[in-house]
Structures are given as C-alpha cells and as structure tokens.
Scaffold this motif. Structure first.
Motif, PDB file in Angstrom:
ATOM      1  N   GLY A  17       0.821  -1.209   0.000  1.00 36.28           N
ATOM      2  CA  GLY A  17       0.000   0.000   0.000  1.00 36.28           C
ATOM      3  C   GLY A  17       0.852   1.256   0.000  1.00 36.28           C
ATOM      4  O   GLY A  17       0.577   2.215  -0.739  1.00 36.28           O
ATOM      5  N   ASP A  41       1.770   4.498  -3.084  1.00 35.68           N
ATOM      6  CA  ASP A  41       1.733   5.947  -2.926  1.00 35.68           C
ATOM      7  C   ASP A  41       2.874   6.616  -3.680  1.00 35.68           C
ATOM      8  O   ASP A  41       2.815   7.800  -4.019  1.00 35.68           O
ATOM      9  CB  ASP A  41       1.824   6.329  -1.438  1.00 35.68           C
ATOM     10  CG  ASP A  41       0.530   6.051  -0.685  1.00 35.68           C
ATOM     11  OD1 ASP A  41      -0.541   6.105  -1.327  1.00 35.68           O
ATOM     12  OD2 ASP A  41       0.593   5.773   0.521  1.00 35.68           O
ATOM     13  N   ASN A  96      -6.151   1.439  -3.587  1.00 38.75           N
ATOM     14  CA  ASN A  96      -5.654   2.809  -3.684  1.00 38.75           C
ATOM     15  C   ASN A  96      -6.077   3.437  -5.009  1.00 38.75           C
ATOM     16  O   ASN A  96      -6.520   4.589  -5.062  1.00 38.75           O
ATOM     17  CB  ASN A  96      -4.127   2.811  -3.553  1.00 38.75           C
ATOM     18  CG  ASN A  96      -3.539   4.200  -3.405  1.00 38.75           C
ATOM     19  OD1 ASN A  96      -4.243   5.203  -3.471  1.00 38.75           O
ATOM     20  ND2 ASN A  96      -2.231   4.265  -3.241  1.00 38.75           N
ATOM     21  N   SER A 142      -8.559   6.589  -5.274  1.00 40.94           N
ATOM     22  CA  SER A 142      -7.910   7.798  -5.781  1.00 40.94           C
ATOM     23  C   SER A 142      -8.506   8.265  -7.104  1.00 40.94           C
ATOM     24  O   SER A 142      -8.218   9.378  -7.553  1.00 40.94           O
ATOM     25  CB  SER A 142      -6.402   7.545  -5.973  1.00 40.94           C
ATOM     26  OG  SER A 142      -5.778   7.233  -4.760  1.00 40.94           O
TER      27      SER A 142
END
Length: 468
Positions: free
Chosen positions: A321, A325, A379, A383
């Motif tokens: 995770g 990013d 994610n 996002s």
C-alpha cells in the motif's frame, strides 16, 4: 428525539466503537477461512457430495453478495448503528444455530442467514470508523481494522484445523458465539447513531433485480451442463443489462453505475478486483480438499500448510500500500496479478506425491501476488473518484470482492458437477477430485492472465481528472 451527530462522539464512545468494529472485522473472515478446513469432516458426517460441500461456503457468499449493496444503501438512509446491530445479532444467532445443524441442508440454509448478517456488518464496520474518528486518527484506526481482517484470515485455517481435529467441526461455530455476543453488548452500550440518516428513497426494484440476477447466475453455474443451467445463466445475463438500465434511470439508485461509464480507471480497477477474487478465493477450499482427501492429512496439518498464504499477505500488504503511494498503482497491481497467475500455474500440476515444500512455495508466490495487487488496486479505486463518491467507491469495491468470491466458488462447483457428479467423495472418487482441482487452477491462472490486461489498461491514476 434528535439524532446525535457523529462529531459529538466522545473519546470513550469512539474507543468502544473501535473495539466493536475490530471484533466484527475479525469474526467474518475467520469464519470464512476456518470453515474450509472442516468441509471434508462435514462431508463425512453427512455423507454429502462435493457440490453440496461447495454450497456450504457458496450459500454464505451468495447471500452476502446479494445483500451487500442494498444494506449499504439502507445504512445511508436509516443510520449505520441500526444496520450494524441487526447484522451482528443475526450473525451471532445464526452462528450458534450452524453449530447445532442436524443436516447438511439445514447448515446450508443457516449459512445463508449468516451471510445476510455478514453483509450488514461489512457495509458498516469500516464506514463507521471513518464517520466517528477525526481525519488525523483515521489512518491508525483503519490500520487496526485491516489488521483484524488479516488476523482472522490467518488464524482461520490453523485454529479451524485444531478445533475440527480435537473438538469437531461444530466447535468452529460455537467458539465464535461469545465474541459475537460481546460485540452485540458493546453495540447496545455505545451511544449515538454513528451517522446521520438521510431522507432518501430506497431503490427496491433495483435491489430485487440485483439479487435475482446473482442468484440466477450462481445457481445456473452449478447446474451446468444441463439445459436449465444455461437457461438460468441467460436469465442472469439479461438481468445484468436490466439492472444497469434501472440504475441509470432512477433518482436514488442502490448502486451508482454512472461511475462505471464515466471513469475508466474506476471501471477497470473494479473489473481487475473482480477477476482477482474470482481466481484466488477458492484456493483454500480446493487445497483443503486436496490435502485431506488426496494426501490423507488431518485438519490440523492441512490448516498449518494453508496458513502460509494469509501470513504472507498480512506481512506484505501494508508495504504494498505504501509503495503504491510512490509508484503508479497500476504497475504494482499488475505485478501482483502476474505473480498470482504464476502461483496458480504452479498449482495446476498437483499430484498425489507433490512435495509439501512445493505447495508452500506456490502459496507464498500466490500470497505475495495477492498482497501486491489488493492494496494498490484499492488505492487506485479510491484515488480515481472525488471525495463525495468515497462511500460509493468503497461499497462498489466490496461488491466486486464479494461477487468475485462467489464466482470463484461457482466455477469450482460447475467443474465438480461436470467432472465428479453428485456423488459422495470416497477413495474411488479421489482421482476425479484431483482432476477437478487441476482444471480449476488452470482456469484460475488463465483468469489472472486476462486480469493483467485490465490492470494495465486502467491508465495512470495520478493523471486522471477525476482524482480528488
């Protein structure tokens, strides 16, 4: 009587809610992963066939998948606490009754009830933490929640094997009941409504079409190659288009399908999630049967071997995770999907003499692939949408996950129906069982190869105009 705003929750209230959500988030994955180990023992006690054994898990997933979206919408309309309390109560009561089931048909029916309770828990446990905790604390509490999920998944095969071997399969259900009762008591004690109800209309028609469609598809798969099976699948396909039309033409849809048409990152990421769960969920079910029927291992030993995959997932997922990013999520997820395909491919050549270390290596590769796929893909989904759609995106991902799990079991049951038939698994049936398992892993590996395309085709999340 006025509804207490979520922001007015005191620190003790929030701590109580965190404990409740953590217990609930442990219970449901623990139940799902532990019951796989007990299936051969259940099959022996009730002298049931492989297809009915599959329905013990599939009935739970089907009921949960059918109810997930409607109850998510009802939680928005009527408040999270009411839905959660009802769900954890249903789950606890049905768990007790599952442990007392006199027949396999009664167990399957009660597992469906348990699935309804699970759906009500799933749509509220994470959402309520987001609602009652301030932004500066959400990362910490959501991390605790994820840890509870992975702890349940990791402990399920091992504890399920130990309990089944020493206390019988019914003990898996019975030892879970006290934790459920604790969650019920704490929920009754917790103050406030946890969220503000909305004065909106519930889309009953869309919910009925959605549930009927899933039921027709799932039951149709188990009846193949009979004509009735093909007919039900055709009904399910028509139902998909009818559901999409209904949700596109109602003011208060049960599922926001507009996002699928307008946001290709969101769409392809959810398709990738659906494919990944369809290809990987039934692995523990298949290996549990293989290790106990084909290799003659006891439930405890089988559970120890199956422990490898969720432990690897729990260790790698947080780092995956964080990696997403810094590195484009589609790259990390696609690597994960590729490793998942490789792990499944390794399992396609299982024989009666396959070394246990080979199986463990395959599970480590598969667990690494799943970990690298899941967190970055989540994610990417979150996002790719604006903040006002976070709830919808989360519910949609949960639906993709649950439907994928259901389809994974549906594929296995279809293969069992065609290759083994409706007969009890005996020593004479071990060879057809192994052939079915090998075929299932071949199909799952091929599914992951297709999933790589959707994972790569989603595009760059950070360049997407819909990103918040």
């Amino acid at each position: 009587m006025s509804v207490r705003p979520p922001g007015e929750c005191t620190a003790p209230d929030r701590r109580c809610i965190l404990v409740i959500a953590t217990v609930a988030s442990f219970l449901t994955p623990f139940m799902s992963s532990s019951i796989n180990i007990a299936l051969p023992v259940i099959g022996a006690e009730f002298a049931t066939d492989a297809v009915l054994l599959g329905w013990i898990q599939t009935a739970y997933l089907l009921a949960s998948a059918i109810c997930l979206v409607p109850f998510g919408r009802l939680a928005d309309i009527h408040g999270m606490k009411k839905i959660f309390l009802t769900g954890i109560t249903i789950f606890t009561l049905s768990t007790l009754l599952c442990g007392l089931s006199p027949t396999v048909n009664a167990l399957i029916a009660l597992r469906m009830v348990q699935g309804v309770g699970t759906a009500m828990i799933a749509v509220t446990a994470v959402a309520v933490l987001t609602a009652v905790f301030p932004a500066g604390e959400r990362g910490r509490v959501l991390g605790i929640n994820v840890a509870a999920v992975y702890t349940g998944l990791s402990m399920g095969p091992f504890l399920g094997g130990v309990l089944t071997q020493h206390l019988g399969w019914r003990s898996i259900f019975l030892v879970t009941v006290p934790l459920g009762l604790i969650a019920v008591a704490l929920t009754l004690r917790a103050r406030g409504e946890w969220s503000t109800p909305r004065d909106e209309r519930f889309d009953l028609i869309g919910s009925v079409v959605y549930g009927t469609t899933l039921l027709a598809l799932m039951y149709g798969l188990t009846l193949l190659p009979e004509a009735t099976g093909f007919g039900l699948i055709a009904v399910g396909v028509v139902g998909i288009f009818l559901f999409l039309w209904q949700e596109s033409h109602t003011e208060s849809p049960v599922l926001q399908v507009r996002l699928f048409f307008e946001n290709h990152v969101f769409t392809f990421s959810n398709i990738a999630a659906l494919i990944n769960y369809s290809a990987t969920f039934a692995v523990s079910f298949l290996l549990s049967l293989y290790l106990q029927y084909n290799r003659g291992l006891d439930p405890q030993a089988a559970g120890l071997i199956l422990l490898a995959q969720p432990v690897v997932q729990a260790l790698i997922s947080p780092a995956a995770g964080r990696l997403s990013d810094r590195v484009e999520p589609r790259i990390v997820s696609s690597v994960g999907m590729t490793l998942s395909a490789a792990g499944l491919a390794l399992l396609t050549v299982l024989t009666e003499e396959t070394p246990v270390p080979y199986i463990l290596i395959s599970l480590v590769v598969l667990g690494t692939g799943y970990a690298l796929f899941s967190s970055p893909n989540t994610n990417a989904i979150m996002s790719s949408v604006e903040k006002r759609y976070y709830g919808v995106a989360s519910a949609t991902l949960a639906t993709s996950r649950q439907v994928g799990m259901m389809l994974s079991m549906g594929i296995v049951m279809m293969i069992f129906s065609v290759v083994i038939g409706r007969v009890a698994i005996t020593p004479a049936e071990h060879a057809p069982l192994l052939s079915s398992i090998n075929l299932a892993f071949m199909l799952f590996a091929a599914l992951c190869v297709v999933g790589i395309f959707f994972s790569l085709a989603r595009g760059r999340v950070r360049e997407d105009p819909h990103r918040a």
